[in-house]
Design a protein around this motif. Structure first.
Motif, mmCIF file in Angstrom:
data_model
loop_
_atom_site.group_PDB
_atom_site.id
_atom_site.type_symbol
_atom_site.label_atom_id
_atom_site.label_comp_id
_atom_site.label_asym_id
_atom_site.label_seq_id
_atom_site.Cartn_x
_atom_site.Cartn_y
_atom_site.Cartn_z
ATOM 1 N N TYR A 427 42.321 41.187 41.127
ATOM 2 C CA TYR A 427 42.795 42.347 41.309
ATOM 3 C C TYR A 427 41.846 43.487 40.518
ATOM 4 N N HIS A 428 41.301 42.979 39.479
ATOM 5 C CA HIS A 428 40.557 43.850 38.720
ATOM 6 C C HIS A 428 39.107 43.703 38.810
ATOM 7 N N ARG A 429 38.866 42.751 39.719
ATOM 8 C CA ARG A 429 37.481 42.614 39.907
ATOM 9 C C ARG A 429 36.558 43.838 40.627
ATOM 10 N N GLY A 434 33.883 43.582 33.386
ATOM 11 C CA GLY A 434 33.115 42.770 32.892
ATOM 12 C C GLY A 434 33.292 42.374 31.251
ATOM 13 N N ARG A 435 33.348 43.488 30.617
ATOM 14 C CA ARG A 435 33.509 43.396 29.212
ATOM 15 C C ARG A 435 35.154 42.874 28.763
ATOM 16 N N CYS A 436 36.004 43.364 29.778
ATOM 17 C CA CYS A 436 37.384 42.985 29.462
ATOM 18 C C CYS A 436 37.464 41.492 29.823
ATOM 19 N N ASP A 497 37.528 30.311 34.781
ATOM 20 C CA ASP A 497 36.829 30.910 33.865
ATOM 21 C C ASP A 497 36.727 32.431 34.178
ATOM 22 N N LEU A 498 37.038 33.314 33.475
ATOM 23 C CA LEU A 498 37.132 34.631 33.759
ATOM 24 C C LEU A 498 35.634 35.129 33.658
ATOM 25 N N LYS A 503 31.758 41.320 39.603
ATOM 26 C CA LYS A 503 32.356 42.487 40.041
ATOM 27 C C LYS A 503 32.010 42.407 41.512
ATOM 28 N N ARG A 504 33.015 42.881 42.332
ATOM 29 C CA ARG A 504 32.817 42.785 43.763
ATOM 30 C C ARG A 504 32.996 44.533 44.021
#
Length: 620
Positions: A427-429, A434-436, A497-498, A503-504
Motif C-alpha cells: 500500500y505504501h510503496r 524508504g526511511r519508514c 523483509d521491508l 518504491k514503485r
C-alpha cells in the motif's frame, strides 16, 4: 395447427416453441414481455440457459419451474452479454437518450446472464459465509442455481438488515447492516445496470469505491496539484459526519437513475437489533453491495460546482475518496469564507453535514494526513510518506499477531506475518516510504529477537541466533525456518523483509476514463498489463502473457483485483509436471468449477492434449 416461426432452433419441440409464454400471453395480455421466462433480443433471442430450460419443459401446462445447473453456466457468454448491455447503456446515456438507457437497464436486470453474475459475485466475496436475518448462505451449486431463478422484481420484498457493530480507528463503534443473500444478489444485479451510469456522471477526481481506481490514484493527484508551480498553499480537510447513515432518501429517489420501487424497498427495509425491528428514515445501509455507489452518486457534482464558481487562478482543486476529501486553495480566507459554505450548502441538500471534529484548514508546510499518508512540504519539496497513525496501526497488528502465535512453530508464525507485512508495504510503496521501511525493519527484528529469546530462556545467544536466523547469499540474520512444500520438497520459508520493498511509481488513471466505455477498453487493458507485470514473478508472468492475460475458461482478464489460481492441466500423479505447458492461470471460481465437474468447457479450453480423465481431481 401451424406454429409461427420464432427464430428458434429447428430441433426444438413444438410445445417448447409455444410453451408457457404463449399461454400466458393469451390469458394475461397486459403482462410485460421482458419477464423471467422470455429472454430479450440482445441475447441472440435465446441464450443457452433458456434453450435448456425450454427443452426441459414436458408440456405447456407443467407446474414445475425451470431449472439450470450452476456448473454448466458458460461464464464467457454471461460476461459478453452483460458487457454488451453495459456498453449500450453508456452510449445511450452519453447521447442523452435517457429512456433508451432505462430500457437497457431493465433488460439487463431481467437477463439470466446478469442474474448469474450477481449470484456469483455474492457467493465469492469475503462475506459469502456471513448470513443475514434468515440464516441462509448459498454454499452449494444447487442453492446457487435456485438463487439465479429466484431473482425477479415481481413480488420481491427485502428482509430487514442484521445490525452488527465493528470497531473504528478512533475507538468508537461503526454500525454495519448485513442483508440476506437474496437481497445482496438483487443489489448486485441492479448494480450491474447502475454502475455504467454512475461512471458517466462521476467526478473526475473521485477515487473511492470505483472500478479500476485506487487510493494510490488519489495520492498521485495530490502530488500533481501540490508539487507544481504555482501550487496551492492551503488545504481544507473535509470529512462528512455519518455519510452513509444520513443521506436523504428523498434525494436518492429523485436523482438515482434506477428502479425507484426497488430502491425505496431497500431504503425502507429497516434493521433488526436485539430482536427488535427498527425503521430506517435516512441513509443507506453500510454493508450493502450497492451502498458505496449510491453514496458516490450522492457526492458527485461537487467538483463541477467548484469549477463553475471559482476561476482556475484560485487554485481550487478537489480530491475525494468516498466521504474523505481535500480541497486546495490559494488562501485561507478563500477556503474559510467561500469554499466551505459552498460545500456545506451542497451537502445540506442531500441531508449531510461536515464533521466539525475532522474538518480543518491547514498550511502545506504543516502537512496533513490523507488516506494513511502524510503530505507535507519540507523546504519547498513535497514529500508523501506513511502517517504516524498508519505506522502505529500496523505495529499494533504486528505485536498482536506475535503475541497470539508465541507458542507456535516458527514457520506458522512466518505464514501469518508475511501477509500483514506484504499488504502494508504494497500500500505504501508508491510513496516516499524508504526511511519508514528501514525503521520498521529494525523494530521488527528487535521484536523477533525478543520472541526467540523468550522461547529458550536457558540457551545462550549464539544458539538462538543459529536456530532462528540464517544467512541467504550476502544477507545474514534472515528470520527463516525449514519447511516442506505440498509436493514434498524441502525448502525454506522466510519472513518478508521491508528493506527489499522498493518504491514503485504509480501512474494515475485518467480522470475522464470510463471502464464501461468501449473506447477506453484498450487503455485499461494496457494498465492491467503493466500492473500484472509488476506483481507476477518471471515464470508466472510468462504464463500470463501466453494466455494474453485472460482466464482460459471464462475469457475474462486476470487482474490484481480478481486474483488467480495455478492449475495443473494433467494431475501430477498421472505424470503431470510443473512445466509451463502443463500449467494454467485461472480465476478462483473457474478453478473450483473445473475441479467440481469435468465439463466440455473445461476440457476444450484448458486441455492441450489428453482427455478429461487426466484433469486434476477435486481435493477431498
Amino acid at each position: 395447427m401451424r406454429v409461427k416461426e420464432c427464430g428458434g432452433s429447428e430441433c426444438r419441440p413444438v410445445m417448447g416453441r409455444i410453451g408457457v409464454e404463449e399461454l400466458k400471453r393469451r390469458h394475461h395480455p397486459a403482462r410485460k414481455r421482458a419477464d423471467f421466462r422470455s429472454v430479450p433480443h440482445h441475447e441472440n433471442d435465446r441464450d443457452d440457459l433458456t434453450e435448456s430450460r425450454a427443452e426441459e419443459r414436458p408440456s405447456a401446462h407443467a407446474r414445475s419451474g425451470p431449472t439450470t445447473d450452476w456448473r454448466d453456466i458458460k461464464w464467457s457468454d454471461c460476461h459478453r452479454r452483460v458487457r454488451s448491455l453495459q456498453s449500450r447503456i453508456v452510449k445511450a446515456w452519453q447521447e442523452g437518450r435517457r429512456r433508451k438507457a432505462s430500457a437497457l437497464q431493465r433488460m439487463l436486470t431481467r437477463s439470466l446472464s446478469g442474474k448469474a453474475l450477481a449470484v456469483r459475485r455474492v457467493t465469492e466475496n469475503q462475506g459469502k459465509r456471513t448470513p443475514g436475518v434468515d440464516g441462509e448462505a448459498w454454499s452449494t451449486p444447487e442453492t446457487k442455481s435456485k438463487a439465479v431463478l429466484s431473482l425477479r422484481a415481481r413480488g420481491y420484498k427485502p428482509r430487514p438488515l442484521r445490525r452488527v457493530y465493528i470497531p473504528k480507528s478512533n475507538g468508537k463503534m461503526r454500525p454495519l447492516g448485513i442483508p440476506t443473500m437474496k437481497d445482496r444478489a438483487m443489489q448486485a444485479l441492479h448494480l450491474l445496470a447502475l454502475e455504467p451510469i454512475a461512471e458517466c456522471t462521476a467526478d473526475g477526481n473521485s477515487y473511492g469505491f470505483r472500478p479500476k481506481r485506487s487510493a494510490a490514484d488519489a495520492m498521485v493527484r495530490c502530488q500533481q496539484i501540490l508539487a507544481r508551480k504555482p501550487c496551492s498553499k492551503w488545504i481544507l480537510e473535509g470529512d462528512i459526519k455519518g455519510c452513509f447513515d444520513n443521506i436523504s432518501h428523498d434525494w436518492l429517489l429523485a436523482h438515482v437513475p434506477m428502479d425507484r420501487v426497488i430502491l425505496r424497498k431497500w431504503l425502507k427495509a429497516g434493521f433488526i437489533e436485539a430482536r427488535t425491528l427498527w425503521p430506517t428514515e435516512a441513509g443507506t445501509p453500510q454493508g450493502g453491495i450497492i451502498s458505496p455507489t449510491l453514496a458516490n452518486m450522492t457526492l458527485d457534482g461537487l467538483e463541477r460546482e467548484l469549477s463553475k464558481r471559482f476561476h482556475w487562478r484560485s487554485l481550487v482543486h478537489l480530491v475525494r475518496y468516498a466521504d474523505d476529501f481535500i480541497i486546495t486553495g490559494k488562501s485561507k480566507e478563500l477556503l474559510e469564507n467561500e469554499v466551505k459554505p459552498l460545500v456545506a450548502n451542497f451537502l445540506r441538500e442531500r441531508g449531510l453535514e461536515l464533521s466539525p471534529e475532522k474538518t480543518s484548514i491547514v498550511h502545506i508546510d504543516r502537512g496533513f494526513d490523507f488516506l494513511g499518508w502524510n503530505v507535507r512540504k519540507y523546504d519547498g519539496k513535497l514529500l508523501v510518506h506513511p502517517s504516524k497513525k498508519s505506522v502505529r496501526s500496523f505495529w499494533e497488528q504486528f505485536r498482536a499477531t506475535l503475541k497470539e502465535y508465541a507458542a507456535h512453530e516458527q514457520s506458522v508464525l512466518i505464514g501469518w506475518l508475511n501477509p500483514l507485512i506484504r499488504g502494508w508495504a504494497s500500500y505504501h510503496r508508491c510513496a516516499n516510504s524508504g526511511r519508514c521501511f528501514r525503521k520498521m525493519h529494525h523494530r521488527i527484528w528487535l521484536a523477533l529477537w525478543r520472541w526467540a529469546r523468550s522461547r529458550h530462556t536457558n540457551k545462550n545467544r549464539p544458539w538462538i541466533a543459529k536456530k532462528y536466523f540464517h544467512r541467504f547469499g550476502y544477507r545474514a540474520w534472515v528470520f527463516a525456518a525449514p519447511a516442506q512444500s505440498k509436493n514434498g520438497k524441502r525448502g525454506w520459508v522466510r519472513l518478508l523483509d521491508l528493506i527489499d520493498v522498493h518504491k514503485r511509481i504509480h501512474i494515475k488513471v485518467r480522470a475522464e476514463a470510463n471502464p464501461f466505455d468501449p473506447e477506453w477498453e484498450a487503455y485499461f487493458e494496457l494498465r492491467e498489463q503493466q500492473q500484472m507485470r509488476q506483481v507476477l514473478e518471471s515464470r508466472l508472468r510468462k504464463l500470463w502473457l501466453q494466455q494474453k492475460g485472460r482466464c482460459p475458461l471464462c475469457r475474462q482478464l486476470i487482474t490484481v483485483e480478481t486474483h488467480w489460481h495455478l492449475h495443473h492441466i494433467v494431475w501430477k500423479v498421472h505424470g503431470g509436471s510443473d512445466r509451463l505447458d502443463n500449467l494454467a492461470l485461472l480465476h478462483p471460481n473457474c478453478h473450483r468449477q473445473v475441479h467440481s465437474r469435468w465439463s466440455d468447457v473445461a476440457t476444450h479450453r484448458i486441455l492441450k492434449r489428453g482427455s478429461s480423465q487426466e484433469l486434476e481431481p477435486c481435493a477431498g
